[in-house]
Design a protein around this motif. Structure first.
Motif, mmCIF file in Angstrom:
data_model
loop_
_atom_site.group_PDB
_atom_site.id
_atom_site.type_symbol
_atom_site.label_atom_id
_atom_site.label_comp_id
_atom_site.label_asym_id
_atom_site.label_seq_id
_atom_site.Cartn_x
_atom_site.Cartn_y
_atom_site.Cartn_z
ATOM 1 N N GLN A 17 12.858 -10.887 -1.008
ATOM 2 C CA GLN A 17 14.176 -11.002 -1.348
ATOM 3 C C GLN A 17 14.346 -10.357 -2.942
ATOM 4 N N PRO A 18 15.610 -10.090 -3.224
ATOM 5 C CA PRO A 18 15.889 -9.626 -4.617
ATOM 6 C C PRO A 18 15.469 -10.519 -5.552
ATOM 7 N N GLY A 19 14.947 -10.052 -6.624
ATOM 8 C CA GLY A 19 14.300 -10.795 -7.754
ATOM 9 C C GLY A 19 12.965 -11.405 -7.507
ATOM 10 N N GLY A 20 12.312 -10.972 -6.060
ATOM 11 C CA GLY A 20 11.046 -11.356 -5.975
ATOM 12 C C GLY A 20 9.858 -10.357 -6.351
ATOM 13 N N SER A 21 8.765 -10.468 -6.045
ATOM 14 C CA SER A 21 7.661 -9.878 -6.586
ATOM 15 C C SER A 21 6.573 -9.348 -5.346
ATOM 16 N N LEU A 22 6.125 -8.541 -5.612
ATOM 17 C CA LEU A 22 5.045 -8.010 -4.423
ATOM 18 C C LEU A 22 3.900 -7.034 -5.447
ATOM 19 N N THR A 23 2.610 -7.307 -4.487
ATOM 20 C CA THR A 23 1.500 -6.372 -5.012
ATOM 21 C C THR A 23 1.150 -5.773 -4.045
ATOM 22 N N LEU A 24 1.034 -4.146 -4.188
ATOM 23 C CA LEU A 24 0.502 -3.468 -3.371
ATOM 24 C C LEU A 24 -1.035 -3.130 -3.760
ATOM 25 N N SER A 25 -1.748 -2.927 -2.688
ATOM 26 C CA SER A 25 -3.083 -2.682 -2.885
ATOM 27 C C SER A 25 -3.503 -1.189 -2.215
ATOM 28 N N CYS A 26 -4.247 -0.510 -2.785
ATOM 29 C CA CYS A 26 -4.717 0.766 -2.081
ATOM 30 C C CYS A 26 -6.261 0.863 -2.223
ATOM 31 N N THR A 27 -6.958 0.715 -1.251
ATOM 32 C CA THR A 27 -8.247 0.778 -1.181
ATOM 33 C C THR A 27 -8.828 2.225 -0.729
ATOM 34 N N ALA A 28 -9.697 2.653 -1.655
ATOM 35 C CA ALA A 28 -10.419 4.021 -1.327
ATOM 36 C C ALA A 28 -11.870 3.874 -0.519
ATOM 37 N N SER A 29 -11.825 5.008 0.449
ATOM 38 C CA SER A 29 -13.235 4.806 0.937
ATOM 39 C C SER A 29 -14.558 5.259 0.323
ATOM 40 N N ARG A 30 -14.210 5.976 -0.895
ATOM 41 C CA ARG A 30 -15.412 6.807 -1.419
ATOM 42 C C ARG A 30 -15.853 5.906 -2.775
ATOM 43 N N ARG A 31 -17.308 6.078 -2.752
ATOM 44 C CA ARG A 31 -17.635 5.257 -3.779
ATOM 45 C C ARG A 31 -17.766 5.718 -5.411
ATOM 46 N N LEU A 32 -16.983 7.514 -5.321
ATOM 47 C CA LEU A 32 -17.055 7.741 -6.648
ATOM 48 C C LEU A 32 -15.499 7.547 -6.976
ATOM 49 N N PHE A 33 -14.986 6.689 -6.394
ATOM 50 C CA PHE A 33 -13.412 6.080 -6.712
ATOM 51 C C PHE A 33 -13.254 6.303 -8.380
ATOM 52 N N SER A 34 -14.318 5.717 -9.084
ATOM 53 C CA SER A 34 -14.030 5.564 -10.397
ATOM 54 C C SER A 34 -13.886 6.880 -11.302
ATOM 55 N N LEU A 35 -13.910 8.039 -10.686
ATOM 56 C CA LEU A 35 -13.937 9.297 -11.094
ATOM 57 C C LEU A 35 -12.270 9.909 -10.908
ATOM 58 N N PHE A 36 -11.766 9.301 -9.952
ATOM 59 C CA PHE A 36 -10.322 9.497 -9.858
ATOM 60 C C PHE A 36 -9.349 9.037 -10.572
ATOM 61 N N ALA A 37 -8.195 9.876 -10.839
ATOM 62 C CA ALA A 37 -6.981 9.375 -11.468
ATOM 63 C C ALA A 37 -6.170 8.779 -10.010
ATOM 64 N N MET A 38 -5.662 7.364 -10.074
ATOM 65 C CA MET A 38 -4.912 6.974 -9.005
ATOM 66 C C MET A 38 -3.456 6.971 -9.464
ATOM 67 N N GLY A 39 -2.553 7.013 -8.479
ATOM 68 C CA GLY A 39 -1.166 6.911 -8.793
ATOM 69 C C GLY A 39 -0.516 6.064 -7.681
ATOM 70 N N TRP A 40 0.684 5.923 -7.870
ATOM 71 C CA TRP A 40 1.773 5.353 -7.017
ATOM 72 C C TRP A 40 2.743 5.994 -7.088
ATOM 73 N N TYR A 41 3.355 6.376 -5.792
ATOM 74 C CA TYR A 41 4.590 6.967 -5.549
ATOM 75 C C TYR A 41 5.613 6.292 -4.485
ATOM 76 N N ARG A 42 6.794 6.533 -4.589
ATOM 77 C CA ARG A 42 7.559 6.042 -3.400
ATOM 78 C C ARG A 42 8.625 6.952 -2.931
ATOM 79 N N GLN A 43 9.269 6.726 -1.784
ATOM 80 C CA GLN A 43 9.989 7.709 -1.143
ATOM 81 C C GLN A 43 10.958 7.096 -0.358
ATOM 82 N N VAL A 44 12.185 7.496 -0.617
ATOM 83 C CA VAL A 44 13.603 7.132 0.370
ATOM 84 C C VAL A 44 13.723 8.183 1.216
ATOM 85 N N PRO A 45 14.024 7.841 2.389
ATOM 86 C CA PRO A 45 14.386 9.018 3.429
ATOM 87 C C PRO A 45 15.419 9.990 2.994
ATOM 88 N N GLY A 46 15.238 11.459 2.968
ATOM 89 C CA GLY A 46 16.349 12.063 2.536
ATOM 90 C C GLY A 46 16.115 12.313 0.989
#
Length: 115
Positions: A13-42
């Motif tokens: 609902q509006p005003g609410g909160s969510l926490t997204l998670s992204c889990t990586a398969s590779r053990r060298l994860f700590s060497l990667f820069a990680m980011g979040w993006y979003r996209q609306v159709p069009g």
């Protein structure tokens, strides 16, 4: 090749909160820069935030204050805490991992903000 799996999306609902998670398969994860993006159709994919291997976060100006990115290298997971959500935040949210020539995307997770 690292693989990314997002989770945590859903209807909120509006005003609410969510926490997204992204889990990586590779053990060298700590060497990667990680980011979040979003996209609306069009529309183009929009950058939200990134976090360097050092843990230093960076945010798009429009996202500062409501969104918080963090990472847990031991769990090979990056998080996006989203607060005070509005219908304008409705989008598919994507996780990204970058290191050198490696640029990997997750499959996306849908976030819908509606009463």
């Amino acid at each position: 090749q690292v693989q990314l799996v997002e989770s945590g999306g859903g209807l909120v609902q509006p005003g609410g909160s969510l926490t997204l998670s992204c889990t990586a398969s590779r053990r060298l994860f700590s060497l990667f820069a990680m980011g979040w993006y979003r996209q609306v159709p069009g529309k183009q994919r929009e950058w939200i935030a990134s976090i360097r291997p050092s843990g230093h976060p960076e945010y798009a100006d429009s996202m500062k204050g409501r969104f918080t990115i963090s990472r847990d290298n031991a769990k090979t997971t990056v998080y996006l805490q989203m607060n005070n959500l509005t219908p304008d935040d409705t989008a598919v949210y994507y996780c990204n991992a970058k290191r050198g020539d490696n640029n990997v995307w997750g499959q996306g997770t849908q976030v819908a903000v509606s009463a």
